[in-house]
Design a protein around this motif. Structure first.
Motif, PDB file in Angstrom:
ATOM      1  N   HIS A   1       0.874  -1.179   0.000  1.00  0.00           N
ATOM      2  CA  HIS A   1       0.000   0.000   0.000  1.00  0.00           C
ATOM      3  C   HIS A   1       0.908   1.224   0.000  1.00  0.00           C
ATOM      4  CE1 HIS A   1      -3.496  -2.502   0.732  1.00  0.00           C
ATOM      5  NE2 HIS A   1      -2.821  -3.091   1.695  1.00  0.00           N
ATOM      6  N   GLY A   2       0.834   2.011  -1.065  1.00  0.00           N
ATOM      7  CA  GLY A   2       1.812   3.064  -1.260  1.00  0.00           C
ATOM      8  C   GLY A   2       1.651   4.267  -0.369  1.00  0.00           C
ATOM      9  N   THR A   3       0.493   4.471   0.245  1.00  0.00           N
ATOM     10  CA  THR A   3       0.264   5.704   0.996  1.00  0.00           C
ATOM     11  C   THR A   3      -0.411   5.421   2.335  1.00  0.00           C
ATOM     12  OG1 THR A   3      -1.898   6.056  -0.046  1.00  0.00           O
ATOM     13  CG2 THR A   3       0.016   7.044  -1.129  1.00  0.00           C
ATOM     14  N   MET A   4      -0.414   6.455   3.164  1.00  0.00           N
ATOM     15  CA  MET A   4      -1.070   6.423   4.465  1.00  0.00           C
ATOM     16  C   MET A   4      -1.804   7.748   4.654  1.00  0.00           C
ATOM     17  SD  MET A   4       0.714   6.296   8.246  1.00  0.00           S
ATOM     18  CE  MET A   4       1.024   8.062   8.212  1.00  0.00           C
ATOM     19  N   PRO A   5      -2.940   7.759   5.339  1.00  0.00           N
ATOM     20  CA  PRO A   5      -3.619   9.036   5.583  1.00  0.00           C
ATOM     21  C   PRO A   5      -2.700  10.048   6.268  1.00  0.00           C
ATOM     22  CG  PRO A   5      -5.070   7.223   6.129  1.00  0.00           C
ATOM     23  CD  PRO A   5      -3.719   6.611   5.826  1.00  0.00           C
ATOM     24  N   LEU A   6      -2.726  11.270   5.771  1.00  0.00           N
ATOM     25  CA  LEU A   6      -1.824  12.293   6.277  1.00  0.00           C
ATOM     26  C   LEU A   6      -2.050  12.582   7.757  1.00  0.00           C
ATOM     27  CD1 LEU A   6       0.368  14.397   5.600  1.00  0.00           C
ATOM     28  CD2 LEU A   6      -1.463  15.969   4.943  1.00  0.00           C
ATOM     29  N   ARG A   7      -3.286  12.440   8.240  1.00  0.00           N
ATOM     30  CA  ARG A   7      -3.581  12.747   9.636  1.00  0.00           C
ATOM     31  C   ARG A   7      -2.871  11.807  10.603  1.00  0.00           C
ATOM     32  NH1 ARG A   7      -8.107  10.537   7.293  1.00  0.00           N
ATOM     33  NH2 ARG A   7      -8.748   8.478   8.080  1.00  0.00           N
ATOM     34  N   ASN A   8      -2.474  10.601  10.129  1.00  0.00           N
ATOM     35  CA  ASN A   8      -1.822   9.639  11.018  1.00  0.00           C
ATOM     36  C   ASN A   8      -0.368   9.977  11.287  1.00  0.00           C
ATOM     37  OD1 ASN A   8      -4.207   8.275  11.044  1.00  0.00           O
ATOM     38  ND2 ASN A   8      -3.536   6.583   9.752  1.00  0.00           N
TER      39      ASN A   8
END
Length: 426
Positions: A271-278
């Motif tokens: 999974h290339g991305t993660m939510p920015l808020r984390n």
């Protein structure tokens, strides 16, 4: 008089062929009951305004319907004389010739049926909001072998602010679909209903790890060099008389430098991305604990371990072995995804002895990681380090159980001897 089977074929006509068919006087009998609806939805379009590559398919559909009954005057003249009323356009020259009994010679008829089947083989995809169930878009003529990633790209063209990494496409409001899943393999009909969820602004995992691991590396140095704002002016820029303090700084720095190197050169993320808020939560966890550990280990009142050099030497050896094992597991996992493949595979031990832990656990990288922090706790004999190790073990146990369950669910031949993180126990 029309053939009896013409109404069956009528149901399989394309939109273009239907609009042309409704303009033909010979089809007046068939179209009388439905022409009003179809004419309102699909108004006739002149032949010259359409792509030429659809010419043959349109004539296949029209000829199957508007050909006269066998034995009539027009039937004996052959398909070259079949024209549309008021147009004077003849059938294509490659149209199959009819035999004495009105059947096409050779395999032309089967080819016509194959073309019609291909034209009718497209999927229609309806995408709804996962909360309100409101329709966001309707994708027409989607290829059956289209992947979820391609559907994300189609959706992105309609809604540019929702780029593919920000989209979560679900088969139902709870189950997300992977990018590599194919539309025709999903349990849906020719009209598929999918659900969209906005994941919010995203950030790449490589950037996430670089930010998370760079912080502890520099924060620890602030306490190790005893900056004036840490322990006061009297202790500024002084050094500890205990060698274990210097050794702890070396081990802590080595651990995070290794992580940074792995992030850049080893890790491949499914999974290339993660939510920015984390990112804020993750940085508070890593940076906060790094400051807490460093404050007590480098404090002027710090006392060395109770068993002296024996305890320290044992901890250093254990630390290095666990770091080597952790690195070996990461390399082995990275080799499973060579050439950019994101297909999940069962990891197996290699010739490297550190990977033999795969015989007993599903996530040996977490086992080695916990072992690293246990050895660091023994080396420093510091309570905050022990608490951090306990939290790491709890969090990694949760991750290991999730991965272990995923392996069991996806692979029927998964080794039964393996446990999530601790051999034979957990």
């Amino acid at each position: 008089m029309f053939p009896v089977h013409c109404q069956l074929y009528f149901c399989r006509l394309s939109h273009e062929a239907t609009s042309e068919l409704l303009k033909n006087p010979e089809t007046r009998l068939i179209s009388c009951s439905i022409s009003a609806t179809l004419k309102a939805k699909y108004p006739p379009v002149p032949l010259t305004d359409r792509p030429q590559n659809r010419h043959a398919r349109r004539w296949v559909s029209i000829a199957l319907l508007s050909q006269p009954a066998a034995g009539s005057a027009r039937s004996r003249r052959g398909p070259a004389a079949w024209t549309r009323a008021g147009r004077g356009v003849r059938a294509p020259p490659d149209w199959p010739q009819r035999g004495a009994r009105g059947r096409c010679r050779g395999g032309r008829r089967r080819e016509a049926a194959r073309r019609m089947g291909t034209r009718a083989g497209f999927f229609e995809v309806e995408i709804l909001d996962w909360k309100t169930k409101e329709q966001l878009c309707f994708l027409d003529k989607v290829e059956p072998n289209a992947t979820i990633r391609e559907i994300r790209l189609m959706f992105h063209k309609l809604y540019p602010r929702w780029y593919p990494a920000r989209q979560s496409i679900k088969l139902d409001p709870r189950k997300s679909l992977r990018d590599e899943e194919i539309l025709q393999h999903l349990p849906v009909g020719t009209t598929a209903t999918l659900y969209f969820k906005d994941l919010g602004p995203q950030i790449g995992w490589t950037t996430v790890f670089l930010i998370e691991y760079t912080g502890p590396l520099f924060i620890y140095f602030l306490f190790y060099f005893r900056m004036p704002f840490v322990y006061g002016l009297d202790e500024r820029f002084t050094s500890s008389p205990h060698p274990v303090v210097n050794l702890a700084c070396i081990c802590h720095s080595f651990h995070y430098i290794k992580r940074l190197i792995e992030t850049v050169f080893v890790h491949r993320f499914s999974h290339g991305t993660m939510p920015l808020r984390n990112i804020v939560k993750n940085c508070l966890y890593y940076w906060g604990f790094a400051a807490w550990l460093a404050y007590y280990i480098n404090h002027p009142l710090y006392t060395p371990p109770s068993y002296g050099k024996k305890q320290i030497n044992f901890a250093v050896i254990m630390f290095l072995l666990c770091e080597a094992g952790n690195f070996s597991i990461h390399v082995a996992l990275s080799d499973l995804q060579k050439n950019g493949s994101k297909t999940r595979k069962i990891p197996y031990p290699t010739k490297n002895p550190f990977t033999w832990l795969f015989f007993f656990v599903s996530c040996p990288n977490y086992t080695y990681e916990v072992g690293t922090w246990i050895s660091f706790t023994i080396m420093t004999q510091c309570v905050p380090v022990g608490l951090f190790t306990l939290l790491c073990f709890i969090q990694m146990t949760v991750w290991a159980k999730d991965k272990h369950c995923t392996y069991l669910r996806e692979f029927k031949d998964y080794p039964s001897l393996r446990m999530p993180i601790i051999p034979f126990l957990l």
